[in-house]
Design an enzyme around this catalytic site. Structure first.
Site, short mmCIF file in Angstrom:
data_model
loop_
_atom_site.label_atom_id
_atom_site.label_comp_id
_atom_site.label_asym_id
_atom_site.label_seq_id
_atom_site.Cartn_x
_atom_site.Cartn_y
_atom_site.Cartn_z
N ASP A 98 -1.68 -2.41 -7.84
CA ASP A 98 -2.07 -2.86 -6.52
C ASP A 98 -0.80 -2.83 -5.66
O ASP A 98 0.31 -2.61 -6.14
CB ASP A 98 -2.73 -4.24 -6.57
CG ASP A 98 -3.58 -4.48 -5.34
OD1 ASP A 98 -4.47 -5.33 -5.38
OD2 ASP A 98 -3.36 -3.77 -4.32
C1 GLC Z 1 -4.49 -4.49 -1.26
C2 GLC Z 1 -5.63 -4.92 -2.11
C3 GLC Z 1 -6.33 -3.80 -2.81
C4 GLC Z 1 -6.29 -2.56 -1.94
C5 GLC Z 1 -4.85 -2.12 -1.78
C6 GLC Z 1 -4.71 -0.92 -0.85
O1 GLC Z 1 -3.45 -5.41 -1.30
O2 GLC Z 1 -5.38 -5.95 -3.06
O3 GLC Z 1 -7.66 -4.22 -3.11
O4 GLC Z 1 -7.05 -1.51 -2.54
O5 GLC Z 1 -4.03 -3.17 -1.29
O6 GLC Z 1 -5.10 -1.25 0.42
#
Ligand code: GLC
Length: 756
Positions: A294
């Protein structure tokens, strides 16, 4: 006691076979695996690390950005041209993706980029937030919604969506409950499968498909206190029984990627958790796709206290099974050095790179890096009228009628005056809710119709519609109350649209107080005091707690965030053009003190039958035990009767099935949909079983007076559970079959015995 190996051993075997085992005959075109190996052999370590590096463009930024700006920013350009970036997120549209792709293809080996985006509940046409879609219990509709989102996103140059979010959530304080499918592992698993199927369509290479991502792996929804990014601490048995099933379902459904979660699980951050990534996902489940971190979560292992610096964070992540680094700079800065020092085996880096290259070959990007970039197709797909129709149907089915007594709905407005009051009555794009892609060239004022405008356009001749805002969602300003009361005094029926701001749920939106924000409840009370028929509509991304409204307002509609078609869907239900059929996918507590509160709880040694605890039974001295609204609850404009539950056998052994059938009748005056829910309860087992567990449902449409037999099959899968050795097993015992209109409204009961 039977142990479930089944699919896992097949997948494990497939994962163990060397790639060359798949090689085709010498004369045939090279297989994907052969092409991967050939390219891999040409790559430098820096180019390999580049494939494992993902940065954000200038679209929706959802975390601390490593670099500002977009492809014109020198940092991206140099890195792209030198093959040091393998994927971009938050770059959408055929124009922007072409720009990036052109720069990336100048690299030595011309390896195309993967474009990822959070297409969570729509791309241009926005569908209800996932929690609202889950309230539809309409698996076909949910699959269709993901299919349309994928078709639009792929037309916009996107290859990969970071969805479905399949985190089980039992705590409405957690803001991301809006992104998932609620509290139940069985419903969550079926919805995970439907969304993966919808996003991935016919599979890689399908120009209407995107790679799906099961996220956030794992147990992010169990953050202690519902507090965002907080720790998760639970028994491995609970992890396997409650939080992993939707992920396993997504893996079985063929999800192309997984995203790990920010939280630590029992003291080890998910991003560096080899038990989750290597042992379970890639080992037991045989997952051969991409694991992406993430946003910055690799680097966050330093503040977690699991890595002393970014270099060790990179080592922990790659070693634990994390393949791609989203936005933490760890792999780009340290992975080559770690390999050179012998701290990370090159074989592990090669395995991660294979996973990325395999997807790029399967998507056809090496044959044509621009195959998803066709402005003509983009224009046609993004303006397909069938998408709006599907969004409307899903919004219609996601609305939950919580109360309608004394009966106010559907509205009888001919020749009457209606007052539509409240801060959400004229909500437009706000109805998209969180995690909705904002496209630069869409005129949202025209694209989205507010509930007020939709109702005004469809009221019969001679009906007057008045409006007053009354107050804002947040803040203490009551200056609008007088105007609202003036307007309401002129009306025969009052509609009040209140709730959260759409920005109050989603990531980094945990709330410690779940009442209606601001002075909204005071506005409702003052309007209610006029003594006129009233409907309260509540827009939110999570369960809220509104005891006074629940106990005093005759009609309550939960309208979540219903997406682009919110206005017309709400009007459909208000006017009775649609009979509401939503059922809650998550428990609504009576008070904060009950949280976490969920239907599939254990009985305890001192159960408290009924809604309040007696002395020395489980419960509170100052609150009832039951929820305000139960999991599976929802009303409609008609009534249904259940009768004649029959089991085709009283004993089950081996791989047989029990067939349960019953009759459901529409005993009201209008056609409607009923969600017939099957719950099971094993009375005695080696680990205590929940008082009931959802193991099936049937959504049936019945005309007034129509009766239909509804059938369920109950076999090992439905009867299995996780034992103390973490094996999925079944055990002999007496099984209660509970069939109802909600987890609290059981209409028919039966029992059988599992003999082996
Ligand atoms: C965010 C989220 C995740 C998302 C990623 C890209 O922090 O936790 O769900 O897909 O970043 O935006």
């Amino acid at each position: 006691m039977q142990q479930f190996r089944g699919l896992r051993s097949t997948l494990l075997l497939a994962a163990l076979l060397p790639p060359c085992a798949f090689a085709g005959s010498p004369s045939a075109a090279p297989t994907v695996e052969e092409r991967v190996e050939k390219l891999l052999a040409q790559m430098t370590i820096e180019e390999k690390v580049g494939q494992l590096t993902q940065y954000s463009g200038s679209g929706a930024v959802t975390g601390p950005v490593s670099f500002e700006g977009d492809v014109r920013h020198s940092n991206h350009r140099e890195l792209l041209e030198s093959g040091r970036i393998g994927s971009m997120l938050n770059v959408t549209g055929t124009n922007a993706t072409r720009q990036y792709q052109e720069v990336a293809l100048r690299s030595r080996l011309h390896i195309p980029l993967l474009f990822g985006q959070d297409v969570i509940h729509g791309y241009k046409m926005i569908f209800p937030i996932p929690l609202a879609e889950a309230a539809s219990w309409d698996l076909e509709g949910i699959e269709r919604s993901a299919r349309i989102a994928a078709t639009e996103a792929a037309a916009g140059g996107v290859h990969w969506t970071f969805a479905p979010m399949v985190d089980i959530a039992r705590d409405p304080r957690w803001g991301r409950v809006m992104e998932g499918a609620g509290e139940d592992p069985w419903l969550g698993s079926r919805i995970a499968e439907a969304r993966v199927r919808g996003f991935q369509g016919k599979g890689p290479g399908d120009l209407t498909a995107v790679m799906a991502t099961a996220k956030h792996f794992a147990a992010y929804g169990a953050a202690i206190g519902g507090r965002e990014y907080n720790s998760v601490d639970m028994s491995l048995r609970t992890l396997w029984e409650i939080y992993l099933p939707p992920f396993e379902a997504a893996a079985r459904a063929g999800a192309d990627s997984f995203m790990n979660s920010f939280n630590d699980l029992n003291g080890i951050p998910a991003t560096g958790n080899a038990y989750l990534l290597n042992d379970i996902l890639k080992g037991r489940w045989g997952f051969t796709g991409i694991v992406v971190s993430d946003w910055g979560s690799i680097g966050e292992m330093v503040p977690h206290g699991y890595a002393r610096d970014l270099e060790q964070a990179a080592q922990e992540a790659i070693t634990a099974g994390n393949d791609m680094d989203m936005e933490s700079d760890a792999y780009r800065n340290h992975l080559a050095g770690l390999v050179a020092q012998g701290k990370v085996p090159l074989a592990r880096v090669d395995d991660a790179v294979r996973r990325v290259l395999r997807k790029k070959f399967e998507l056809g990007l090496f044959d044509d890096p621009y195959r998803f970039i066709d402005p003509e197709r983009e224009r046609a797909v993004l303006n397909d009228p069938s998408h709006r129709k599907a969004a409307r149907e899903m919004a219609d089915r996601s609305i939950v009628l919580l109360r309608n007594s004394p009966r106010v709905l559907p509205l009888d407005v001919k020749g009457r005056t209606v007052a539509f009051i409240g801060p959400l009555a004229k909500a437009g794009k706000e109805n998209h809710g969180g995690w909705a892609v904002s496209l630069p060239d869409v005129d949202y004022e025209r694209f989205v119709t507010t509930p007020f405008d939709a109702l005004r356009a469809r009221l019969p001749q001679g009906t007057r519609l008045l409006y007053a805002r009354g107050c804002s969602v947040q803040g203490e300003d009551r200056s609008g109350f007088a105007e609202a009361l003036d307007v309401a005094r002129q009306a025969d029926v009052i509609l009040v649209s209140v709730g959260e701001d759409w920005t109050m749920s989603g990531e980094a939106r945990a709330r410690a107080h779940l009442g209606l924000p601001g002075v909204q409840e005071d506005l409702v009370k003052e309007l209610h005091a006029l003594g006129k028929p009233m409907v309260v509509l509540i827009g939110a991304g999570r369960p809220l707690i509104f005891p006074w409204i629940s106990e005093n307002v005759p009609a309550i509609l939960y309208t979540w965030w219903l997406g682009t078609e919110a206005g017309d869907a709400i009007t459909d239900v208000l006017l009775g053009d649609v009979n509401p059929s939503g059922r809650l996918p998550i428990t609504f507590p009576r008070s904060m003190g009950q949280i976490p509160l969920y239907y599939n709880h254990l009985n305890t040694g001192r159960p408290a039958p009924g809604d309040a605890a007696k002395e020395y039974t489980t419960g509170y001295i100052d609150e009832k035990n039951v929820p305000r609204y139960a999991f599976g609850f929802g009303l409609g404009y008609t009534t249904f009767e259940y009768s004649g539950l029959r089991l085709d056998r009283k004993e089950l052994r081996g791989d047989g099935k029990v067939r349960a059938s019953l009759e459901v009748a529409n005993t009201g005056g209008v056609a409607g949909d009923e969600v017939v829910q099957l719950y099971l309860h094993q009375k005695v087992a080696s680990v205590v079983r929940p008082v009931k567990e959802l193991k099936g449902f049937r959504r049936v449409h019945l005309a007034p007076g129509e009766r239909r037999r509804v059938e369920f099959e109950i076999g090992r899968e439905e009867l299995s559970f996780i034992d103390m050795a973490l094996h999925r097993v079944t055990e002999p015992g007496d099984i209660e079959v509970l069939i109802g209109a909600s987890s609290e409204d059981i209409r028919q009961r039966a029992e059988f015995s599992l003999l082996d």
